[in-house]
Design a protein around this motif. Sequence first.
Motif, PDB file in Angstrom:
ATOM      1  N   VAL A 128      -2.754 -34.796  45.782  1.00 36.09           N
ATOM      2  CA  VAL A 128      -4.169 -34.507  45.533  1.00 36.09           C
ATOM      3  C   VAL A 128      -4.915 -34.449  46.860  1.00 36.09           C
ATOM      4  O   VAL A 128      -4.772 -35.346  47.702  1.00 36.09           O
ATOM      5  CB  VAL A 128      -4.799 -35.590  44.631  1.00 36.09           C
ATOM      6  N   LYS A 129      -5.702 -33.401  47.045  1.00 35.56           N
ATOM      7  CA  LYS A 129      -6.594 -33.286  48.199  1.00 35.56           C
ATOM      8  C   LYS A 129      -7.707 -32.325  47.822  1.00 35.56           C
ATOM      9  O   LYS A 129      -7.476 -31.126  47.676  1.00 35.56           O
ATOM     10  CB  LYS A 129      -5.867 -32.799  49.446  1.00 35.56           C
ATOM     11  N   THR A 130      -8.925 -32.845  47.670  1.00 32.45           N
ATOM     12  CA  THR A 130     -10.062 -32.041  47.229  1.00 32.45           C
ATOM     13  C   THR A 130     -11.271 -32.368  48.093  1.00 32.45           C
ATOM     14  O   THR A 130     -11.583 -33.534  48.320  1.00 32.45           O
ATOM     15  CB  THR A 130     -10.383 -32.322  45.750  1.00 32.45           C
ATOM     16  N   ASP A 131     -11.949 -31.325  48.569  1.00 31.07           N
ATOM     17  CA  ASP A 131     -13.125 -31.512  49.401  1.00 31.07           C
ATOM     18  C   ASP A 131     -14.290 -32.030  48.575  1.00 31.07           C
ATOM     19  O   ASP A 131     -14.516 -31.601  47.434  1.00 31.07           O
ATOM     20  CB  ASP A 131     -13.523 -30.197  50.074  1.00 31.07           C
ATOM     21  N   ALA A 132     -15.048 -32.954  49.162  1.00 38.38           N
ATOM     22  CA  ALA A 132     -16.271 -33.479  48.559  1.00 38.38           C
ATOM     23  C   ALA A 132     -17.451 -32.852  49.293  1.00 38.38           C
ATOM     24  O   ALA A 132     -17.682 -33.133  50.472  1.00 38.38           O
ATOM     25  CB  ALA A 132     -16.309 -35.002  48.657  1.00 38.38           C
ATOM     26  N   ILE A 133     -18.185 -31.992  48.598  1.00 37.08           N
ATOM     27  CA  ILE A 133     -19.260 -31.205  49.200  1.00 37.08           C
ATOM     28  C   ILE A 133     -20.579 -31.603  48.559  1.00 37.08           C
ATOM     29  O   ILE A 133     -20.688 -31.629  47.326  1.00 37.08           O
ATOM     30  CB  ILE A 133     -19.001 -29.697  49.013  1.00 37.08           C
ATOM     31  N   PRO A 134     -21.605 -31.926  49.356  1.00 39.21           N
ATOM     32  CA  PRO A 134     -22.912 -32.281  48.777  1.00 39.21           C
ATOM     33  C   PRO A 134     -23.485 -31.138  47.935  1.00 39.21           C
ATOM     34  O   PRO A 134     -23.459 -29.971  48.336  1.00 39.21           O
ATOM     35  CB  PRO A 134     -23.787 -32.541  50.010  1.00 39.21           C
ATOM     36  N   GLY A 135     -23.959 -31.475  46.743  1.00 35.30           N
ATOM     37  CA  GLY A 135     -24.548 -30.483  45.863  1.00 35.30           C
ATOM     38  C   GLY A 135     -23.554 -29.632  45.101  1.00 35.30           C
ATOM     39  O   GLY A 135     -23.953 -28.672  44.433  1.00 35.30           O
ATOM     40  N   ARG A 136     -22.279 -29.957  45.187  1.00 38.04           N
ATOM     41  CA  ARG A 136     -21.253 -29.175  44.498  1.00 38.04           C
ATOM     42  C   ARG A 136     -20.225 -30.104  43.874  1.00 38.04           C
ATOM     43  O   ARG A 136     -19.889 -31.137  44.449  1.00 38.04           O
ATOM     44  CB  ARG A 136     -20.566 -28.218  45.470  1.00 38.04           C
ATOM     45  N   LEU A 137     -19.724 -29.721  42.697  1.00 38.31           N
ATOM     46  CA  LEU A 137     -18.695 -30.495  42.009  1.00 38.31           C
ATOM     47  C   LEU A 137     -17.365 -29.756  42.097  1.00 38.31           C
ATOM     48  O   LEU A 137     -17.247 -28.620  41.617  1.00 38.31           O
ATOM     49  CB  LEU A 137     -19.076 -30.721  40.540  1.00 38.31           C
ATOM     50  N   ASN A 138     -16.393 -30.374  42.724  1.00 38.93           N
ATOM     51  CA  ASN A 138     -15.014 -29.875  42.708  1.00 38.93           C
ATOM     52  C   ASN A 138     -14.180 -30.768  41.808  1.00 38.93           C
ATOM     53  O   ASN A 138     -14.472 -31.964  41.669  1.00 38.93           O
ATOM     54  CB  ASN A 138     -14.427 -29.848  44.118  1.00 38.93           C
TER      55      ASN A 138
END
Length: 227
Positions: free
Chosen positions: A169-179
């Motif tokens: 598992v590797k997922t970017d955490a971006i402000p204002g966006r849900l991944n």
Amino acid sequence: MANHMQFGFQDASSPIMEELVEFHDHALMTALAICSLVLYLLTLMLTEKLSSNTVDAQAIELVWTILPAVVLIMLALPSLQILYMMDEINEPDLTLKAIGHQWYWTYEYTDFKDLTFDSYMTPTADLPLGHFRLLEVDHRVIVPMESLVRVIVTADDVLHSWAVPSLGVKTDAIPGRLNQTSFIASRPGVFYGQCSEICGANHSFMPIVVESTPLANFENWSSLLSS
């Protein structure tokens, strides 16, 4: 977790990670075959065992045109299969929301009422004997084993990345966006990860710890925290 002087992957603890390790080995064997063939042909040319008629033949031109296409197909098909498997999320058994901050994680179990906590790195002075420095946290993420867990990842301030190598598992955490991503822990255990996106001065001090337990233990833990 990784061992000292380890050159390979961590032990796979999810079906997706098992597929990734298998594809890695498949790609390496393909690259090894290509290198061996090229080295063999270079050796033949240097020893003058290949005549000019052989090099200029149409048959060999046809071979070195079709062979690379076949190799690319051999690599592309399993790669696309794994890519679609990683993006496919069908009826998760548990939904976990991970929110990245500078420099800690907040976790919300959206299927439960008021089951939310912050996860900070355990300072070295407070580290229990036998635990890993810079990797242990004060509150672990507890998930049931052999259950599909959906992870919704976002950030509150800057870019972060929620990554656990042994779970694939590797997922970017971006402000204002849900991944979102998902995993199935195929065995009980404790799996370590870290933020994999440079997010400031203390980027290397916001570890991730996922503990996989049997369903009965998870239900007891969740009832204690939500009560």
